[in-house]
Design a protein around this motif. Structure first.
Motif, PDB file in Angstrom:
ATOM      1  N   THR A   1       0.846  -1.195   0.000  1.00 45.18           N
ATOM      2  CA  THR A   1       0.000   0.000   0.000  1.00 45.18           C
ATOM      3  C   THR A   1       0.878   1.241   0.000  1.00 45.18           C
ATOM      4  N   LYS A   2       0.524   2.199  -0.839  1.00 46.06           N
ATOM      5  CA  LYS A   2       1.230   3.479  -0.877  1.00 46.06           C
ATOM      6  C   LYS A   2       0.290   4.578  -0.410  1.00 46.06           C
TER       7      LYS A   2
ATOM      8  N   GLN B   1      -6.644  -6.150 -10.652  1.00 45.59           N
ATOM      9  CA  GLN B   1      -5.353  -5.629 -10.222  1.00 45.59           C
ATOM     10  C   GLN B   1      -4.411  -5.427 -11.403  1.00 45.59           C
TER      11      GLN B   1
ATOM     12  N   LEU C   1      -5.530  -2.233 -12.993  1.00 47.78           N
ATOM     13  CA  LEU C   1      -5.061  -1.099 -12.212  1.00 47.78           C
ATOM     14  C   LEU C   1      -3.593  -0.808 -12.531  1.00 47.78           C
TER      15      LEU C   1
ATOM     16  N   ARG D   1      -2.089   2.664 -14.158  1.00 45.22           N
ATOM     17  CA  ARG D   1      -1.054   3.435 -13.466  1.00 45.22           C
ATOM     18  C   ARG D   1       0.212   3.556 -14.313  1.00 45.22           C
TER      19      ARG D   1
ATOM     20  N   ASP E   1       0.323   6.915  -8.356  1.00 42.61           N
ATOM     21  CA  ASP E   1       0.182   5.471  -8.123  1.00 42.61           C
ATOM     22  C   ASP E   1      -0.094   5.142  -6.662  1.00 42.61           C
TER      23      ASP E   1
ATOM     24  N   ASP F   1      -2.399   4.542  -3.239  1.00 36.82           N
ATOM     25  CA  ASP F   1      -3.689   3.939  -2.898  1.00 36.82           C
ATOM     26  C   ASP F   1      -4.546   4.867  -2.047  1.00 36.82           C
TER      27      ASP F   1
ATOM     28  N   GLY G   1      -9.084   2.944  -7.954  1.00 33.82           N
ATOM     29  CA  GLY G   1      -7.726   2.642  -7.536  1.00 33.82           C
ATOM     30  C   GLY G   1      -7.113   3.552  -6.505  1.00 33.82           C
ATOM     31  N   ALA G   2      -7.819   4.598  -6.080  1.00 32.79           N
ATOM     32  CA  ALA G   2      -7.251   5.496  -5.069  1.00 32.79           C
ATOM     33  C   ALA G   2      -8.364   6.072  -4.211  1.00 32.79           C
ATOM     34  N   GLU G   3      -8.160   6.037  -2.895  1.00 29.11           N
ATOM     35  CA  GLU G   3      -9.042   6.736  -1.965  1.00 29.11           C
ATOM     36  C   GLU G   3      -8.444   8.119  -1.745  1.00 29.11           C
TER      37      GLU G   3
END
Length: 379
Positions: free
Chosen positions: A33-34, A127, A130, A134, A163, A165, A236-238
């Motif tokens: 997780t980033k 995935q 995604l 990205r 990129d 999360d 793909g991103a919160e």
């Protein structure tokens, strides 16, 4: 230890001019997780910087204890260009003085830029899709050739965040209770963040009309989903804009409290191996189209009749506008009334207003016809 300070020199717009941007990373580089955090994109909004000042040592200590389970990228004051824009002893950190553009407006619509690049490459694995999206965004960003300092800064930010999360953009209002702006697709998923922050409201919009930073990645994935209905594409991103009260609320104790809320949010997600306390539920989301941006209908001096957090009814007097010219100059008062039932979320600190100036946000439950589908920001 992976906790590390970085610095990037940004070339300026005049010969010999440059500025240095400082930022941090922490946590395993190969973490699944980033997390991307930035504050003070509006450079005159400092409560978020104070919060990250307190969060950084927490992340440093967690990194030393090997309890970080995500890769964190943190820009505590992401806009050195805006920090430098002081005019006549006033900080004008919200706008690029060269163009007049708000630093948190007109961020790019990414999907049209990468639609051709991903055509024919999507599969049945969400995935993998995604990763394809990205990678395409990263390639497009690498191809850009910014011409100005402001463009170079935006490109640096997008490269760092594209990129991730979780992307949190820390701001504040003028005079306000804590609140969040985010996309409706991301709720109730981000309710845990609202609970940890103890916000008064979470305001949602797919497109607020201004091209805000927090809408870039949700817009990318939403449009990819709409354009490719036969393929599984995750959101793909919160992402969210976190509004930490008002500009004057840059206080040490508040920053420590806000940092603890962020720490507990990450711990609750398992991104920091630490037991978080039980969170108190905050109000659920409401559409930004149900929030009235109450505006002055004439110039004058504001005299508020309500406080932050008050509940009002449609037709209630929110403030009087004291006349400053004409036959009733400095005597006459004209009431400014609420156009909806709701919560007083924000007010303005500068009490001299002109016609059209926003003077309060009232968070209601019902979509306002004048707001539906329109430009939703103050600005």
């Amino acid at each position: 230890m992976t906790f590390q300070q970085h610095s990037t020199v940004l070339a300026g717009d005049a010969p010999g001019q440059s500025t240095t941007l400082y930022w941090y990373t922490a946590g395993p580089e190969d973490a699944p997780t980033k997390v991307y955090l930035q504050a003070a994109l509006h450079a005159d909004e400092q409560p978020g910087t104070m919060a990250l000042h307190h969060l950084l040592p927490m992340l440093r200590d967690a990194d030393a204890a090997r309890t970080l389970k995500a890769r964190f990228t943190i820009f505590p004051s992401v806009n050195p260009l805006g920090l430098a824009t002081r005019v006549l002893r006033r900080h004008i950190g919200r706008y690029d003085l060269e163009t007049g553009v708000n630093f948190n407006r007109r961020w790019p619509d990414l999907y049209p830029q990468i639609a051709q690049a991903i055509a024919g490459k999507l599969v049945d694995d969400p995935q993998a899709n995604l990763a394809t999206i990205r990678k395409a965004v990263g390639v497009w960003l690498d191809q850009q050739q910014p011409a100005t300092a402001a463009q170079r800064l935006r490109l640096l930010i997008l490269k760092a965040a594209h990129d991730a999360d979780i992307v949190l953009d820390l701001h504040c209002d003028d005079e306000s209770l804590k609140h969040i702006f985010t996309s409706p697709d991301l709720m109730p998923g981000l309710q845990d963040l609202a609970d940890r922050m103890q916000v008064a409201a979470t305001l949602t919009a797919e497109d607020s009309g201004g091209g805000s930073f927090d809408e870039v990645l949700p817009g990318l994935y939403r449009k990819a989903q709409q354009a490719n209905p036969g393929f599984p594409i995750p959101m793909g991103a919160e992402t969210a804009t976190l509004e930490y009260r008002g500009q004057a609320d840059t206080h040490d104790a508040m920053g420590r409290e806000d940092a603890q809320g962020l720490h507990d949010f990450f711990a609750g997600r398992g991104l920091i191996a630490a037991p978080p306390p039980v969170a108190t539920p905050a109000p659920g989301p409401t559409s930004l189209e149900a929030t009235e941006m109450l505006r002055a209908d004439r110039a004058g001096l504001l005299a508020y009749r309500v406080n932050l957090g008050d509940q009002v009814k449609k037709g209630d007097v929110i403030a009087d506008i004291i006349a400053m010219d004409g036959p009733e100059a400095f005597i006459g008062r004209t009431p400014l009334r609420a156009g909806t039932d709701g919560l007083i979320l924000s007010r303005v600190t500068a009490k001299y207003v002109v016609a059209g100036a926003s003077v309060a946000k009232i968070v209601g439950c019902d979509i306002l016809p004048a707001r539906a589908g329109g430009y939703l920001l103050e600005d």
